[in-house]
Design a protein around this motif. Structure first.
Motif, PDB file in Angstrom:
ATOM      1  N   GLU A 171       0.852  -1.201   0.000  1.00 58.38           N
ATOM      2  CA  GLU A 171       0.000   0.000   0.000  1.00 58.38           C
ATOM      3  C   GLU A 171       0.882   1.243   0.000  1.00 58.38           C
ATOM      4  OE1 GLU A 171      -3.429  -0.506   2.510  1.00 58.38           O
ATOM      5  OE2 GLU A 171      -3.327   1.608   3.128  1.00 58.38           O
ATOM      6  N   ARG A 172       0.318   2.326  -0.524  1.00 62.58           N
ATOM      7  CA  ARG A 172       1.023   3.611  -0.505  1.00 62.58           C
ATOM      8  C   ARG A 172       0.024   4.647  -0.020  1.00 62.58           C
ATOM      9  NH1 ARG A 172       4.678   6.666  -4.178  1.00 62.58           N
ATOM     10  NH2 ARG A 172       3.854   8.763  -4.330  1.00 62.58           N
ATOM     11  N   SER A 173       0.465   5.584   0.799  1.00 63.60           N
ATOM     12  CA  SER A 173      -0.433   6.679   1.157  1.00 63.60           C
ATOM     13  C   SER A 173       0.359   7.974   1.250  1.00 63.60           C
ATOM     14  CB  SER A 173      -1.199   6.387   2.446  1.00 63.60           C
ATOM     15  OG  SER A 173      -0.314   6.112   3.500  1.00 63.60           O
ATOM     16  N   GLU A 204       5.201   4.177   1.986  1.00 66.25           N
ATOM     17  CA  GLU A 204       5.092   2.916   1.232  1.00 66.25           C
ATOM     18  C   GLU A 204       5.174   1.786   2.250  1.00 66.25           C
ATOM     19  OE1 GLU A 204       4.870   2.885  -2.055  1.00 66.25           O
ATOM     20  OE2 GLU A 204       6.023   4.565  -2.899  1.00 66.25           O
ATOM     21  N   TYR A 205       4.211   0.895   2.218  1.00 65.83           N
ATOM     22  CA  TYR A 205       4.169  -0.206   3.182  1.00 65.83           C
ATOM     23  C   TYR A 205       4.504  -1.517   2.480  1.00 65.83           C
ATOM     24  CZ  TYR A 205       1.532   3.311   5.761  1.00 65.83           C
ATOM     25  OH  TYR A 205       1.144   4.467   6.393  1.00 65.83           O
ATOM     26  N   ARG A 248      -3.423  -4.781   8.083  1.00 70.08           N
ATOM     27  CA  ARG A 248      -4.299  -3.616   8.332  1.00 70.08           C
ATOM     28  C   ARG A 248      -3.994  -3.005   9.706  1.00 70.08           C
ATOM     29  NH1 ARG A 248      -5.235  -1.157   4.654  1.00 70.08           N
ATOM     30  NH2 ARG A 248      -5.088   0.683   5.907  1.00 70.08           N
TER      31      ARG A 248
END
Ligand code: FES
Ligand SMILES: [Fe+2]
Length: 371
Positions: free
Chosen positions: A183-185, A299-300, A312
């Protein structure tokens, strides 16, 4: 590097004072940093999986300079200043896959090696040869899945800049090759980029401001280890041990092969976190947008097969800590912007990585003054 810093500032930094507070708000300092720091250091631009096949490309901006990175026909990563040699449009935009770099303005077309292949109507010109034109190449480097560029051909390689950091992180259980991006945030904070780095560089605030972090990991100064090299630093701390039978609410289940938290930093704005639990890494990259605004890109990455619920929970834990940090750095920014405190005072036992960072900032700006 510190030798070129103005003597009074060098002495103040050595004694534990911070860089001047005005450097967090002054637009002129911000502009100088773009040239002296960001256009001369390794800047994260994306992950290698976005550049897997020949022809894959991505674009970014480093300081004032648009850049493009491509996987070329030989399978190597290549980087260029993404400014067209015709009339300076950005040649390509966004990211994707293409066989040539064709400018979106008048269709000058460059190869994946940066050479100009064609320019519409150029055959009607008496003195025009496509072979005279080539996009300016820039340095590209890769650390694990992370791709970086450096606009300065004189800068040390990415490997030299990272120094012992990859080995030190590997000693603490980080195996980047065994992780996949999940995931990216991104989020913006109302603070100067240096305030954000400084907050990352110390855990003096953890017992006060991060209750869930403090239940999970040791924050005692005798357990929270700090170390630094020329262009990097690292903090590490073990999972917190609680008395047998004591019920403690943890933010996630940290059972797993990773038993230490690690917080790596590469000058000037790239960080890499490993939390205890299953193999994982979280990169946080701080992009200066304006003197008092910074974009945080995260970035995970996790080991394949990590249960989705645990992924999560761990991402939510980081977001919660990030929100706590955002409130802190925005508070610092408001205080710094008041102009009422000219410089801060570090407690070096806990905050010496900030001192290390400040020496690099002051050294880079002093070097640009003398250039
Ligand atoms: S500016 Fe790129 S083709 Fe004209
Ligand atoms: Fe924090």
């Amino acid at each position: 590097m510190a030798l070129s810093i103005e003597p009074s500032l060098e002495d103040a930094l050595a004694a534990g004072w911070t860089i001047p507070t005005s450097w967090y708000v002054d637009p002129e300092v911000f502009e100088r940093e773009r040239t002296a720091i960001f256009e001369r250091s390794w800047q994260y631009v994306g992950k290698a999986d976005e550049l897997a096949r020949p022809g894959d490309y991505l674009t970014a901006r480093v300081g004032r300079v648009p850049v493009v990175v491509v996987r070329n026909g030989s399978g190597d990563l290549a980087g260029f200043v993404n400014v067209c040699l015709h009339r300076c449009a950005e040649v390509v935009r966004g990211a994707g896959h293409r066989s040539t770099l064709q400018c979106h303005y008048h269709a000058w077309t460059y190869g994946l090696d940066g050479r100009l292949l064609s320019a519409p109507r150029s055959e009607r010109e008496a003195c025009f040869s496509t072979s005279d034109y080539r996009l300016e190449p820039i340095q590209v480097g890769q650390y694990g899945p992370f791709v970086f560029v450096n606009l300065s051909s004189a800068a040390p390689s990415l490997e030299d800049s990272l120094g012992e950091l990859p080995d030190r992180l590997a000693d603490g259980g980080l195996d980047l090759d065994g992780l996949v991006p999940v995931e990216r945030s991104e989020w913006e904070v109302a603070a100067n980029w240096k305030v954000v780095v400084e907050n990352y560089d110390e855990c003096y605030h953890c017992p006060v401001a991060h209750p869930s972090f403090t239940r999970l990991m040791e924050v005692d100064p005798d357990r929270y280890a700090l170390e630094a090299g020329s262009w990097w630093s690292r903090a590490s701390t073990p999972l917190r041990s609680w008395p047998e039978g004591r019920a403690v609410e943890l933010p996630y289940d940290p059972t797993g092969e990773v038993t230490v938290g690690q917080f790596g930093y590469l000058w000037p704005n790239f960080t890499l976190v490993q939390n205890p639990g299953p193999p994982n890494a979280m990169a946080f990259y701080f992009v200066p947008l304006a003197p008092e605004r910074t974009l945080v890109v995260s970035e995970y990455l996790f080991a394949p097969g990590t249960p989705p619920g645990l992924v999560r929970d761990m991402i939510e834990f980081n977001l919660a800590v990030g929100a706590e940090d955002q409130a802190l750095v925005e508070s610092v920014q408001r205080g710094a912007a008041s102009g009422r405190v000219g410089k801060g005072r570090l407690l070096l036992d806990s905050e010496r990585l900030i001192q290390h960072f400040h020496a690099l900032v002051a050294g880079a700006l002093a070097e640009s003054d003398q250039a």
